[in-house]
Every structure is written in structure tokens, then in C-alpha cells.
Design an enzyme around this catalytic site. Structure first.
Site, PDB file in Angstrom:
ATOM      1  N   HIS A 113       0.769  -1.240  -0.300  1.00 37.96           N
ATOM      2  CA  HIS A 113      -0.132   0.084   0.023  1.00 37.96           C
ATOM      3  C   HIS A 113       0.930   1.111  -0.144  1.00 37.96           C
ATOM      4  CE1 HIS A 113       0.655  -0.802   4.304  1.00 37.96           C
ATOM      5  NE2 HIS A 113       1.021   0.395   4.385  1.00 37.96           N
TER       6      HIS A 113
HETATM    7  C1  T46 Z   1       3.330   0.829   6.816  1.00 37.33           C
HETATM    8  C2  T46 Z   1       4.070  -0.698   7.092  1.00 37.33           C
HETATM    9  C3  T46 Z   1       5.617  -0.455   6.951  1.00 37.33           C
HETATM   10  C4  T46 Z   1      -3.264  -0.364  13.880  1.00 37.33           C
HETATM   11  O1  T46 Z   1      -4.316  -0.736  14.474  1.00 37.33           O
HETATM   12  N1  T46 Z   1      -2.447   0.704  14.174  1.00 37.33           N
HETATM   13  C5  T46 Z   1      -1.581   0.851  13.416  1.00 37.33           C
HETATM   14  O2  T46 Z   1      -0.591   1.950  13.884  1.00 37.33           O
HETATM   15  C6  T46 Z   1      -1.081   0.049  12.456  1.00 37.33           C
HETATM   16  C7  T46 Z   1       0.246   0.294  11.577  1.00 37.33           C
HETATM   17  C8  T46 Z   1      -1.664  -0.975  12.038  1.00 37.33           C
HETATM   18  N2  T46 Z   1      -3.010  -1.411  13.094  1.00 37.33           N
HETATM   19  C9  T46 Z   1      -3.782  -2.296  12.528  1.00 37.33           C
HETATM   20  C10 T46 Z   1      -4.268  -2.480  11.095  1.00 37.33           C
HETATM   21  C11 T46 Z   1      -4.560  -4.044  10.859  1.00 37.33           C
HETATM   22  O3  T46 Z   1      -5.560  -4.380  11.419  1.00 37.33           O
HETATM   23  O4  T46 Z   1      -2.839  -3.634  12.704  1.00 37.33           O
HETATM   24  C12 T46 Z   1      -3.093  -4.526  11.523  1.00 37.33           C
HETATM   25  C13 T46 Z   1      -2.207  -4.925  10.724  1.00 37.33           C
HETATM   26  O5  T46 Z   1      -1.819  -3.769   9.958  1.00 37.33           O
HETATM   27  P1  T46 Z   1      -1.206  -3.704   8.417  1.00 37.33           P
HETATM   28  O6  T46 Z   1      -1.817  -4.828   7.659  1.00 37.33           O
HETATM   29  O7  T46 Z   1      -1.349  -2.269   7.970  1.00 37.33           O
HETATM   30  O8  T46 Z   1       0.463  -4.162   8.358  1.00 37.33           O
HETATM   31  P2  T46 Z   1       1.383  -3.837   7.281  1.00 37.33           P
HETATM   32  O9  T46 Z   1       2.562  -4.771   7.715  1.00 37.33           O
HETATM   33  O10 T46 Z   1       1.067  -4.553   5.721  1.00 37.33           O
HETATM   34  O11 T46 Z   1       1.604  -2.283   7.135  1.00 37.33           O
HETATM   35  C14 T46 Z   1       2.114  -1.608   8.290  1.00 37.33           C
HETATM   36  C15 T46 Z   1       1.683  -0.186   8.315  1.00 37.33           C
HETATM   37  O12 T46 Z   1       0.239  -0.231   8.344  1.00 37.33           O
HETATM   38  C16 T46 Z   1       2.163   0.566   7.202  1.00 37.33           C
HETATM   39  O13 T46 Z   1       1.557   2.086   7.465  1.00 37.33           O
HETATM   40  O14 T46 Z   1       3.869   1.297   6.111  1.00 37.33           O
HETATM   41  O15 T46 Z   1       3.524  -1.395   7.932  1.00 37.33           O
END
Ligand code: T46
Length: 131
Positions: free
Chosen positions: A47
Site C-alpha cells: 500500500h
Molecule cells: C506501513 C508498513 C511498513 C493499527 O491498529 N494501528 C497501527 O498503527 C498500524 C500500523 C496497524 N494497525 C492495525 C491495522 C491492521 O488491522 O494492525 C493490523 C495490521 O496492519 P497492516 O496490515 O496495515 O500492516 P502492514 O505490515 O501491511 O503495514 C504496516 C503499516 O500499516 C503501514 O503504514 O507503512 O507497516
């Protein structure tokens, strides 16, 4: 690619590394999160953000981050707690090749906001090319 080299304070006891907002990273830090215990062959991210600046630091182990600004793609191997990778807004990111012991810490200049995510690559390209 914008890498920051942090100064580690080491003595006979080991090392300590401090990171201050607006000093060691180019923004006020409003949020810290870390990714760990990643399963084999997982790809995270996929993303971009509309309005979020971050610095990613691999404080243990290693991983690879692909940054794509819509015209150029760069792969960065992160494997040192002393190195931060600045990830600006409107940059598509993918994270992979996590070592089993990887802890990827991320400092962000804003609170979590799902509305800030661009999850479709085509939408990202449109916005990046408008910039
Ligand atoms: C990015 C890369 C490097 C939260 O509730 N709070 C938070 O601050 C974050 C980052 C995530 N979440 C929740 C949202 C999802 O339900 O945690 C779960 C996993 O997040 P996500 O699928 O977005 O994780 P990644 O590793 O794909 O992405 C993350 C960050 O979201 C993003 O901003 O740049 O790490």
C-alpha cells in the site's frame, strides 16, 4: 533513497541508541509500532499513504523493503539498528525476506488512520502521477 545513520552510544556494558523527533528523524513522532514474529514467505505492506511520513528501522534481524514512487522502484536491505529508512507519503511499499528474528520498528508522524491508506496499485499510480 533516504537513509539515516543514527549514533549509537556504546560502552563496556553494550549499546544504547536514542531517537528524538525533529532531531534524529525529520518530523515529530506521534506513533511507534513494530512488526515481529513474521511467518516465512510473508509479504507485508502493499500500500501507500496519502499523508504519512515514516522511518523504518530493523532493530533486530533483517528484511527487505521495496519503495516505488510511481516511476522508480528501489529495494533496500535493512539489517542494522543504526540505520533508518525514510518512507515518504505517496510511496508504494512492500516488505519481505523477513528473518525469523526480525523486529521492524516504525516511527510515524501521524496517528493510525485507515482512510490514509491507498491499497489499490492503480489508484496509487494515478495519485503519484498527479503529484
Ligand atoms: C506501513 C508498513 C511498513 C493499527 O491498529 N494501528 C497501527 O498503527 C498500524 C500500523 C496497524 N494497525 C492495525 C491495522 C491492521 O488491522 O494492525 C493490523 C495490521 O496492519 P497492516 O496490515 O496495515 O500492516 P502492514 O505490515 O501491511 O503495514 C504496516 C503499516 O500499516 C503501514 O503504514 O507503512 O507497516
Amino acid at each position: 533513497m533516504n537513509l539515516i545513520h543514527f549514533k549509537s552510544l556504546s560502552d563496556e556494558r553494550g549499546s544504547l541508541l536514542a531517537i528524538e523527533g525533529n532531531k534524529d528523524v525529520p518530523f515529530d513522532i506521534k506513533r511507534v509500532y513494530y512488526i515481529y514474529g513474521t511467518k516465512p514467505n510473508v509479504r507485508r505492506g502493499l500500500h501507500a499513504h496519502i499523508n504519512l511520513r515514516q522511518v523504518a528501522i530493523c532493530i533486530a534481524g533483517s528484511c527487505t523493503i521495496l519503495l516505488d514512487d510511481g516511476s522508480t522502484k528501489q529495494e533496500v536491505a535493512l539489517n542494522s539498528p543504526m540505520t533508518g529508512l525514510v518512507i515518504e507519503e505517496l510511496v508504494w511499499r512492500e516488505i519481505y525476506d523477513f528473518s525469523e528474528d526480525c523486529i521492524l520498528m516504525v516511527l510515524a508522524n501521524n496517528h493510525y488512520d485507515e482512510k490514509d491508506y491507498i491499497r489499490q496499485y492503480d489508484n496509487f499510480l494515478e495519485l503519484a502521477n498527479e503529484k
